[in-house]
Design an enzyme around this catalytic site. Structure first.
Site, PDB file in Angstrom:
ATOM      1  N   THR A  13       0.844  -1.198   0.000  1.00 43.62           N
ATOM      2  CA  THR A  13       0.000   0.000   0.000  1.00 43.62           C
ATOM      3  C   THR A  13       0.873   1.239   0.000  1.00 43.62           C
ATOM      4  O   THR A  13       0.422   2.335   0.302  1.00 43.62           O
ATOM      5  CB  THR A  13      -0.915   0.019   1.239  1.00 43.62           C
ATOM      6  OG1 THR A  13      -0.094  -0.128   2.410  1.00 43.62           O
ATOM      7  CG2 THR A  13      -1.919  -1.111   1.193  1.00 43.62           C
ATOM      8  N   SER A 253       6.743   6.456   8.577  1.00 42.08           N
ATOM      9  CA  SER A 253       5.719   5.656   7.916  1.00 42.08           C
ATOM     10  C   SER A 253       5.380   6.281   6.585  1.00 42.08           C
ATOM     11  O   SER A 253       5.672   7.433   6.326  1.00 42.08           O
ATOM     12  CB  SER A 253       4.469   5.579   8.782  1.00 42.08           C
ATOM     13  OG  SER A 253       3.713   6.758   8.635  1.00 42.08           O
ATOM     14  N   LYS A 254       4.788   5.456   5.760  1.00 41.93           N
ATOM     15  CA  LYS A 254       4.477   5.960   4.415  1.00 41.93           C
ATOM     16  C   LYS A 254       3.492   7.114   4.493  1.00 41.93           C
ATOM     17  O   LYS A 254       3.476   7.986   3.653  1.00 41.93           O
ATOM     18  CB  LYS A 254       3.936   4.840   3.535  1.00 41.93           C
ATOM     19  CG  LYS A 254       2.905   3.972   4.180  1.00 41.93           C
ATOM     20  CD  LYS A 254       2.719   2.694   3.339  1.00 41.93           C
ATOM     21  CE  LYS A 254       2.270   1.524   4.189  1.00 41.93           C
ATOM     22  NZ  LYS A 254       2.662   0.247   3.636  1.00 41.93           N
ATOM     23  N   ARG A 255       2.666   7.066   5.549  1.00 42.05           N
ATOM     24  CA  ARG A 255       1.671   8.135   5.674  1.00 42.05           C
ATOM     25  C   ARG A 255       2.308   9.470   5.986  1.00 42.05           C
ATOM     26  O   ARG A 255       1.773  10.516   5.671  1.00 42.05           O
ATOM     27  CB  ARG A 255       0.669   7.794   6.772  1.00 42.05           C
ATOM     28  CG  ARG A 255       0.003   6.457   6.579  1.00 42.05           C
ATOM     29  CD  ARG A 255      -1.225   6.356   7.418  1.00 42.05           C
ATOM     30  NE  ARG A 255      -2.213   7.329   7.003  1.00 42.05           N
ATOM     31  CZ  ARG A 255      -3.513   7.180   7.179  1.00 42.05           C
ATOM     32  NH1 ARG A 255      -3.962   6.096   7.773  1.00 42.05           N
ATOM     33  NH2 ARG A 255      -4.353   8.108   6.802  1.00 42.05           N
TER      34      ARG A 255
END
Length: 486
Positions: A13, A253-255
């Site tokens: 994701t 984190s990717k977020r």
RNA sequence: GGCGCCAUCGUCUAGCGGUUAGGACGCCGGCCUCUCAAGCCGGUAACACGGGUUCGAUUCCCGUUGGCGCUACCA
């Protein structure tokens, strides 16, 4: 071959970032140091957010870093499939078994009903709200009535009383009171397993012996252990590694816009350096040595020596380690790593003839340890330009525009064109004696020449540089510089 | 809110009852030198706080504070 089996279970994701990479690395090292197996399992059941593009990127980046897997996508293996989305059929029997044995039960409460009961509490109590087990003890009649009414259900795990404790390979002994946990949903209305159930079954099926993951999963662990036991198995060894913080002090984190490995590659970092740096975040070699290859790391690495303290990513140190790796690369090897950048920027075209390659390697050798990243070659683009260079305005005003510079340069132009040959030694002798004749220090002569030829105030050794550039280009650039200052 | 994890220079760490608290990055000087790097030498800078335990705590215990995580029919 030991029977250690570890796995990395990323969800596609987002791109592979440093946090996941570190988890990958520690798993890989654990496998490689003991002759065990490293499994890659893709948790792509979140169909909304998973994409093939991310999957491809994760695979490419792991390979680029040298973290190869023994079982997983593209290599397969005896316990596949390794894409969770293709494992649909394997879960139902396990869930059914838990229901049969009373370790799990059907719950007919709708999300709306749950929300209602929850918000009926005061604010504080609502915070602590756990599923009230309304469906935990439904009679056969009640259940059949619900079924006849066509009510859909989820499956909930019946959390047993008592405590769950285990010895974490990194965190040490940990203990949880079971009653703090909900009867968590293990299968959704549509029958698909939720995360906690799926990992347990997958890890069990794949014979995973060591679960090494971020400590954000620590609280999941007791629940997973309860499920392992309910399924009649002893759980694997768990090792929860501290999280990695970005410079903002928040978990990477990717977020939160963590930089992907592909991004680092494009910025000119070497895979050796990335892996090396990341290994040092929470772990230190006993010898104190900091520049370590994957092989050396695998030799020395021990999970139990991992720090429990979260560490913060430091870009400066990554750069330093990258520079260390750059200088350790042999000239031919370094040349090879530089080529893609040079080609991308159009400084080198197509396949190299052996003469071109030889010349390039001499340039790389001369640039020596001035490159911190692969991309830094672009600071030396003037080596590759056939025609003129771009003059740095600061360099011009600081050196070329100084009184006397033009005169020295003009004199040098004659020296250079008269030089019998353009070798390093001949050039050095000629230029130094010219400076002496003029009664100036060698530096006073060399600096204007450097700016004239490179456009900058800094460069590798002047004589070698001149020789490599060749008389034709040198004279043309000196002329251009004379033009500039007149 | 509940539960859990963590706490040594700005950052990464060594330390595992008695040390001038060591190293690395960064930063600041110096040496080298045709410039810039590299290299070498030197400097800057830390045990969060409060209680215990002990002859003695950075180290062991408790608490406080702070940071982080988990608390979904997301993984």
């Amino acid at each position: 071959m030991s029977d250690v089996r570890v796995r990395l279970a990323p969800s596609p994701t987002g791109y592979l970032h440093l946090g996941v990479t570190r988890t990958a690395l520690y798993n890989w090292l654990t496998a490689r140091s003991g002759g065990g197996s490293f499994i890659l399992r893709i948790e792509d059941t979140d169909r909304e957010r998973s994409t093939d593009e991310f999957l491809e990127a994760i695979i490419t980046d792991l390979r680029w870093l040298g973290l190869d897997w023994d079982e997983g996508p593209e290599v397969e293996g005896p316990h596949g499939p390794y894409l969770q989305s293709q494992r649909g059929g394997t879960y139902a029997p396990f869930v059914e078994r838990l229901v049969q044995e009373g370790a799990a039960y059907r719950c007919y409460c709708t999300p709306e009903e749950l929300e209602e009961r929850r918000s009926a509490r005061s604010a504080d109590e609502a915070e602590a709200w756990k599923y009230d087990r309304k469906c935990a003890s439904l009679s056969r009649d009640e259940r059949e009535a619900l079924e006849r009414a066509g009510r859909p259900h989820v499956i909930r795990f019946r959390v047993p009383g008592g405590k769950t404790s285990f010895v974490d390979a990194i965190q040490g002994p940990v203990e949880f009171e079971n009653d703090q946990f909900d009867d968590l949903v293990i299968a959704r209305r549509d029958g698909t397993p939720t995360y906690n159930m799926a990992v347990v079954i997958d890890d069990m099926e794949m014979r995973v012996t060591h679960v090494i993951r971020g400590s954000d999963h620590l609280t999941n662990t007791p629940r997973q252990i309860m499920m392992w036991r309910a399924l009649g198995h002893e759980p694997p060894v768990f090792a929860h590694m501290p999280l990695l913080f970005g410079q903002d002090g928040k978990v990477l984190s990717k977020r939160r816009g963590a930089v992907s490995i592909g991004e680092y590659r494009r910025m000119g970092y070497l895979p050796e350096a990335i892996v090396n740096y990341i290994a040092l975040l929470g772990w230190a070699s006993e010898s104190g040595e900091e520049i370590l290859s994957l092989e050396q790391l695998a030799d020395e690495f021990e999970l139990s020596k991992l720090s429990r303290k979260p560490s913060t990513f430091d870009p400066d140190k990554l750069v330093w380690i990258n520079a260390q790796w750059m200088k350790r690369l042999s000239v031919p090897e370094r040349t090879e790593r530089l080529l893609p950048v040079l080609r991308d920027e159009g400084l080198v075209a197509g396949e190299l003839t052996s003469e071109e390659r030889e010349w390039l390697e001499r340039v790389v050798d001369l640039i020596d340890d001035r490159l911190k990243t692969v991309r830094d070659v672009l600071d030396f683009d003037w080596f590759f330009l056939a025609s003129g260079v771009t003059y740095d305005s600061m360099a011009v005003s600081k050196v070329l525009d100084k009184p006397g510079a033009g005169e020295i340069l003009a004199g040098l132009r004659k020296v250079l064109s008269d030089a019998p040959d353009f070798t390093t030694d001949a050039l050095e002798t000629a230029i130094r004696s010219y400076a002496e004749e003029k009664g100036v220090s060698a530096g006073k002569a060399i600096q204007p020449l450097r700016v004239a030829v490179t456009g900058k105030t800094a460069s590798p050794g002047m004589f070698e540089t001149l020789s490599l550039l060749g008389r034709h280009r040198v004279l043309a650039r000196v002329d251009a510089a004379l033009e500039l200052s007149s």
